[in-house]
Design a protein around this motif. Sequence first.
Motif, PDB file in Angstrom:
ATOM      1  N   GLU A   1       0.846  -1.191   0.000  1.00 43.58           N
ATOM      2  CA  GLU A   1       0.000   0.000   0.000  1.00 43.58           C
ATOM      3  C   GLU A   1       0.885   1.246   0.000  1.00 43.58           C
ATOM      4  O   GLU A   1       2.049   1.189   0.384  1.00 43.58           O
ATOM      5  N   GLN A   2       0.283   2.358  -0.389  1.00 44.88           N
ATOM      6  CA  GLN A   2       1.040   3.589  -0.590  1.00 44.88           C
ATOM      7  C   GLN A   2       0.832   4.610   0.519  1.00 44.88           C
ATOM      8  O   GLN A   2       1.274   5.750   0.395  1.00 44.88           O
ATOM      9  N   GLN A   3       0.177   4.217   1.626  1.00 44.32           N
ATOM     10  CA  GLN A   3      -0.111   5.164   2.698  1.00 44.32           C
ATOM     11  C   GLN A   3       0.585   4.764   3.995  1.00 44.32           C
ATOM     12  O   GLN A   3       0.895   3.605   4.224  1.00 44.32           O
ATOM     13  N   ALA A   4       0.803   5.768   4.841  1.00 44.23           N
ATOM     14  CA  ALA A   4       1.177   5.531   6.230  1.00 44.23           C
ATOM     15  C   ALA A   4      -0.053   5.833   7.068  1.00 44.23           C
ATOM     16  O   ALA A   4      -0.786   6.788   6.785  1.00 44.23           O
ATOM     17  N   TYR A   5      -0.304   5.023   8.089  1.00 48.53           N
ATOM     18  CA  TYR A   5      -1.418   5.283   9.006  1.00 48.53           C
ATOM     19  C   TYR A   5      -0.922   6.164  10.150  1.00 48.53           C
ATOM     20  O   TYR A   5       0.104   5.866  10.766  1.00 48.53           O
ATOM     21  N   VAL A   6      -1.668   7.244  10.403  1.00 50.29           N
ATOM     22  CA  VAL A   6      -1.266   8.184  11.448  1.00 50.29           C
ATOM     23  C   VAL A   6      -2.444   8.446  12.377  1.00 50.29           C
ATOM     24  O   VAL A   6      -3.597   8.203  12.029  1.00 50.29           O
ATOM     25  N   ASP A   7      -2.117   8.940  13.559  1.00 54.05           N
ATOM     26  CA  ASP A   7      -3.131   9.338  14.537  1.00 54.05           C
ATOM     27  C   ASP A   7      -3.271  10.847  14.436  1.00 54.05           C
ATOM     28  O   ASP A   7      -2.549  11.604  15.089  1.00 54.05           O
ATOM     29  N   SER A   8      -4.193  11.297  13.600  1.00 57.53           N
ATOM     30  CA  SER A   8      -4.315  12.720  13.306  1.00 57.53           C
ATOM     31  C   SER A   8      -5.755  13.068  12.971  1.00 57.53           C
ATOM     32  O   SER A   8      -6.463  12.272  12.334  1.00 57.53           O
ATOM     33  N   ALA A   9      -6.175  14.255  13.379  1.00 56.41           N
ATOM     34  CA  ALA A   9      -7.516  14.731  13.037  1.00 56.41           C
ATOM     35  C   ALA A   9      -7.661  14.963  11.542  1.00 56.41           C
ATOM     36  O   ALA A   9      -8.779  15.061  11.032  1.00 56.41           O
ATOM     37  N   SER A  10      -6.554  15.025  10.829  1.00 55.27           N
ATOM     38  CA  SER A  10      -6.630  15.206   9.378  1.00 55.27           C
ATOM     39  C   SER A  10      -7.094  13.938   8.669  1.00 55.27           C
ATOM     40  O   SER A  10      -7.635  13.997   7.567  1.00 55.27           O
ATOM     41  N   THR A  11      -6.891  12.778   9.322  1.00 53.89           N
ATOM     42  CA  THR A  11      -7.278  11.504   8.709  1.00 53.89           C
ATOM     43  C   THR A  11      -8.423  10.810   9.436  1.00 53.89           C
ATOM     44  O   THR A  11      -9.140  10.008   8.829  1.00 53.89           O
ATOM     45  N   LEU A  12      -8.592  11.103  10.731  1.00 50.79           N
ATOM     46  CA  LEU A  12      -9.648  10.491  11.537  1.00 50.79           C
ATOM     47  C   LEU A  12     -10.370  11.573  12.320  1.00 50.79           C
ATOM     48  O   LEU A  12      -9.760  12.248  13.153  1.00 50.79           O
ATOM     49  N   SER A  13     -11.654  11.743  12.062  1.00 48.71           N
ATOM     50  CA  SER A  13     -12.395  12.790  12.771  1.00 48.71           C
ATOM     51  C   SER A  13     -13.868  12.418  12.855  1.00 48.71           C
ATOM     52  O   SER A  13     -14.350  11.523  12.146  1.00 48.71           O
ATOM     53  N   MET A  14     -14.582  13.093  13.742  1.00 52.29           N
ATOM     54  CA  MET A  14     -16.031  12.945  13.856  1.00 52.29           C
ATOM     55  C   MET A  14     -16.692  14.104  13.111  1.00 52.29           C
ATOM     56  O   MET A  14     -16.252  15.256  13.252  1.00 52.29           O
TER      57      MET A  14
ATOM     58  N   PHE B   1     -11.366  -9.268  16.587  1.00 54.24           N
ATOM     59  CA  PHE B   1     -11.623  -7.856  16.831  1.00 54.24           C
ATOM     60  C   PHE B   1     -11.939  -7.174  15.501  1.00 54.24           C
ATOM     61  O   PHE B   1     -11.599  -7.666  14.428  1.00 54.24           O
ATOM     62  N   ILE B   2     -12.613  -6.025  15.594  1.00 53.82           N
ATOM     63  CA  ILE B   2     -13.071  -5.293  14.417  1.00 53.82           C
ATOM     64  C   ILE B   2     -11.995  -4.309  13.950  1.00 53.82           C
ATOM     65  O   ILE B   2     -11.317  -3.679  14.762  1.00 53.82           O
ATOM     66  N   ILE B   3     -11.883  -4.152  12.634  1.00 51.15           N
ATOM     67  CA  ILE B   3     -10.975  -3.173  12.044  1.00 51.15           C
ATOM     68  C   ILE B   3     -11.732  -2.352  10.998  1.00 51.15           C
ATOM     69  O   ILE B   3     -12.504  -2.899  10.204  1.00 51.15           O
ATOM     70  N   LEU B   4     -11.502  -1.050  11.013  1.00 52.74           N
ATOM     71  CA  LEU B   4     -11.955  -0.140   9.956  1.00 52.74           C
ATOM     72  C   LEU B   4     -10.720   0.586   9.441  1.00 52.74           C
ATOM     73  O   LEU B   4      -9.973   1.171  10.232  1.00 52.74           O
ATOM     74  N   ASN B   5     -10.473   0.522   8.147  1.00 50.22           N
ATOM     75  CA  ASN B   5      -9.299   1.215   7.624  1.00 50.22           C
ATOM     76  C   ASN B   5      -9.528   1.680   6.190  1.00 50.22           C
ATOM     77  O   ASN B   5     -10.456   1.239   5.510  1.00 50.22           O
ATOM     78  N   PHE B   6      -8.651   2.578   5.760  1.00 49.25           N
ATOM     79  CA  PHE B   6      -8.730   3.150   4.421  1.00 49.25           C
ATOM     80  C   PHE B   6      -7.334   3.101   3.817  1.00 49.25           C
ATOM     81  O   PHE B   6      -6.526   4.002   4.009  1.00 49.25           O
ATOM     82  N   ALA B   7      -7.062   2.013   3.100  1.00 49.43           N
ATOM     83  CA  ALA B   7      -5.762   1.849   2.443  1.00 49.43           C
ATOM     84  C   ALA B   7      -5.797   2.508   1.067  1.00 49.43           C
ATOM     85  O   ALA B   7      -6.864   2.783   0.504  1.00 49.43           O
ATOM     86  N   LEU B   8      -4.599   2.723   0.525  1.00 51.76           N
ATOM     87  CA  LEU B   8      -4.469   3.360  -0.787  1.00 51.76           C
ATOM     88  C   LEU B   8      -3.481   2.566  -1.632  1.00 51.76           C
ATOM     89  O   LEU B   8      -2.326   2.384  -1.235  1.00 51.76           O
ATOM     90  N   GLY B   9      -3.951   2.099  -2.782  1.00 45.52           N
ATOM     91  CA  GLY B   9      -3.087   1.339  -3.670  1.00 45.52           C
ATOM     92  C   GLY B   9      -2.677   0.011  -3.067  1.00 45.52           C
ATOM     93  O   GLY B   9      -3.249  -0.466  -2.083  1.00 45.52           O
ATOM     94  N   GLY B  10      -1.682  -0.626  -3.670  1.00 46.37           N
ATOM     95  CA  GLY B  10      -1.214  -1.910  -3.171  1.00 46.37           C
ATOM     96  C   GLY B  10      -1.633  -3.071  -4.042  1.00 46.37           C
ATOM     97  O   GLY B  10      -2.186  -2.904  -5.147  1.00 46.37           O
ATOM     98  N   GLY B  11      -1.371  -4.284  -3.516  1.00 45.48           N
ATOM     99  CA  GLY B  11      -1.534  -5.491  -4.307  1.00 45.48           C
ATOM    100  C   GLY B  11      -2.933  -5.773  -4.792  1.00 45.48           C
ATOM    101  O   GLY B  11      -3.130  -6.131  -5.963  1.00 45.48           O
TER     102      GLY B  11
END
Length: 289
Positions: free
Chosen positions: A57-70, A236-246
Motif C-alpha cells: 500500500e502507498q499510505q502511512a497510518y497516522v493518529d491525526s484529526a486530518s485523517t480520523l475525525s467525527m 476484533f473489528i478493524i476499519l481502515n482506508f488503504a491506498l493502492g497496493g496489491g
Amino acid sequence: MRIICISALTVLSITFIAKAQQSAPKTDTVFFEDFNENTLDRTKWNVEVTGNTVNEEQQAYVDSASTLSMVKGVDAEGARNGALLIKAVYHPGYTSKENKKYDFLSGRINTRHKMEFTYGTASARMKMTGGAGLWPAFWALGNGNWPDCGEIDMMETVGDPAWFSNALHGPNYFGNTPLTYRYFFPKGTDVSQWHVYSVDWSANRLVFKVDGIVTYSVTRAMVEHYGRYAFDNAKFIILNFALGGGYPNGVNKIKEPYFGISQSTVDMIKAGQAKVLVDWVLVTKQSNR
C-alpha cells in the motif's frame, strides 16, 4: 357472514405475527458505536500508527484529526447522529517512524483487546468514495500470526464503485484466497451510497450480507477443503482506508503514478475528496435467555 370472515382473518394474522415474534431469535448487544461524540472513543478503539505495509500500500497510518475525525450535520452526509470520517491525505515525503517515506496518509482503527467476540453478527453502516486504488475495508481479525489467526472481510472495495468483495483468509487459503466473492450492486446503486455490510458468524457457517441481502455464504466444510477452520477464536473489528497496493493493482493493473492508484484518484485525494464515512458499528450475539 362477511364480517365474521374478516374478523377471523384478522385474528389469524395477529396470531401469526405473535408466533413469528416469539420464534425470532433474541439477541444481546455485544458492542455498539454510534460515532456521535466529538472525538473518537479511545476506550473502544485503538488508532494504529504504522509506516509498515504488507500489501505494498502507498499510505502511512497516522493518529491525526486530518485523517480520523467525527463529523456532524451536513458533513455527516445523512448520518443523523454524526459519523466517523476516515480521510486520505496527500502529504509528499512523509517519513514514518520506521524511516520509510510515503506520499499519502490515512487512518486505521481497531477494537483489539477492547472488544473481541466469537460468533455473532457484526455490521456497519458505511458509504465511501469510488476511485481506482481507494481500498477501504470493514473486517475482523484474530490474535496471533496471520493467516493462522483467521480473517473475515465483511466489506472491501478497491475503487470500482459498482462492487465490493467478501473474503476469508486462514491457513492454506490466504492472499488470493479461493474463499472470496465479488458482489455487484443493482443498477443505480453503488458504494457511494449508505449500505449496511454484515456477517452472521457461527461455528459452522459465515453468511455475508449487504442491506440484509445475502451476498456470500461459506460453510465449515468449504473452508476445511483448503485448510483448518480458523473461525472458532475471538476476533476484533478493524476499519481502515488503504491506498493502492496489491489488491487494487491486481484489479486495475495500474503502476503509475503510484502502484495501484490512478492519476485521477491522486487528484481526488489532493482535493480532499477521498473519504470513508461510518455511521455506526454493531456486534450482536444470540441470547441464551
